[in-house]
Design a protein around this motif. Sequence first.
Motif, PDB file in Angstrom:
ATOM      1  N   SER A   1      -7.269   5.255  -2.834  1.00  0.00           N
ATOM      2  CA  SER A   1      -8.342   4.265  -2.912  1.00  0.00           C
ATOM      3  C   SER A   1      -9.607   4.869  -3.514  1.00  0.00           C
ATOM      4  CB  SER A   1      -8.620   3.709  -1.519  1.00  0.00           C
ATOM      5  OG  SER A   1      -9.587   2.705  -1.567  1.00  0.00           O
ATOM      6  N   GLN A   2      -9.892   6.099  -3.142  1.00  0.00           N
ATOM      7  CA  GLN A   2     -11.075   6.785  -3.659  1.00  0.00           C
ATOM      8  C   GLN A   2     -10.961   7.000  -5.167  1.00  0.00           C
ATOM      9  OE1 GLN A   2     -11.849  10.552  -1.785  1.00  0.00           O
ATOM     10  NE2 GLN A   2     -13.801  10.824  -2.832  1.00  0.00           N
TER      11      GLN A   2
ATOM     12  N   ASP B   1     -11.462   3.664  -6.870  1.00  0.00           N
ATOM     13  CA  ASP B   1     -12.865   3.221  -6.841  1.00  0.00           C
ATOM     14  C   ASP B   1     -13.768   4.059  -7.737  1.00  0.00           C
ATOM     15  OD1 ASP B   1     -12.161   1.258  -5.037  1.00  0.00           O
ATOM     16  OD2 ASP B   1     -12.861   2.355  -3.273  1.00  0.00           O
TER      17      ASP B   1
ATOM     18  N   LYS C   1      -3.611   1.442   0.714  1.00  0.00           N
ATOM     19  CA  LYS C   1      -4.057   1.744   2.079  1.00  0.00           C
ATOM     20  C   LYS C   1      -4.483   3.203   2.221  1.00  0.00           C
ATOM     21  CE  LYS C   1      -2.763  -2.379   3.417  1.00  0.00           C
ATOM     22  NZ  LYS C   1      -3.471  -3.367   2.679  1.00  0.00           N
ATOM     23  N   ASP C   2      -3.935   4.058   1.375  1.00  0.00           N
ATOM     24  CA  ASP C   2      -4.234   5.484   1.414  1.00  0.00           C
ATOM     25  C   ASP C   2      -5.652   5.732   0.903  1.00  0.00           C
ATOM     26  OD1 ASP C   2      -4.305   8.282   0.093  1.00  0.00           O
ATOM     27  OD2 ASP C   2      -2.491   8.343   1.321  1.00  0.00           O
ATOM     28  N   LYS C   3      -6.445   6.445   1.697  1.00  0.00           N
ATOM     29  CA  LYS C   3      -7.854   6.673   1.350  1.00  0.00           C
ATOM     30  C   LYS C   3      -8.020   7.504   0.087  1.00  0.00           C
ATOM     31  CE  LYS C   3      -9.536   6.079   5.981  1.00  0.00           C
ATOM     32  NZ  LYS C   3     -10.770   5.787   6.578  1.00  0.00           N
ATOM     33  N   ALA C   4      -7.164   8.486  -0.113  1.00  0.00           N
ATOM     34  CA  ALA C   4      -7.271   9.338  -1.305  1.00  0.00           C
ATOM     35  C   ALA C   4      -7.010   8.514  -2.567  1.00  0.00           C
ATOM     36  CB  ALA C   4      -6.295  10.505  -1.219  1.00  0.00           C
TER      37      ALA C   4
END
Length: 161
Positions: A96-97, A100, A91-94
């Motif tokens: 996830s980035q 990805d 869920k954490d954007k950092a």
Amino acid sequence: MTIKNRITYSSAILLSLFLAMGVINWFGNKSVTTKTDLAYLLEKESMHLQGIFRGINEFIIDEGEPLSRELTQAHLNGFNDTHATLLLNIKDKAYSQVMDEKVEPQWKIVKAGVESFLQIKFISVSNDKAMLQYGSLTTEARKLLTDVEVLALRTQEDAIA
């Protein structure tokens, strides 16, 4: 104000405070648990990558025995399943980035390389083409292992903090 009303209001305020503390505690525990679960999944990915290394090494040493193929394939599938679970739970954007941009593309390279390597019918240390492919594969797999271990360490540190 009567004593009865004061006791009733005091009880209501205390009950509200206890409920608020319970809710805050629940959210805090959920956050720590989620980060701990991510760290666990990343460590599990690392374990499967090490199993892939081991399986490929055994595949070369025992010149393509079916058991070494099965071992490698089991860890390949294990990494793939763990990775899919991890992608669904981040869920954490950092995080996830990083997944990805670094881990996911590198995993695709390693997965394709391992699958291609396992297709070699007659493997031995004297097969120069296979050994070059092995060298390239281990280089790519080490990059992936490094990215996964760094991310696992970050999630562990965040869970502790």
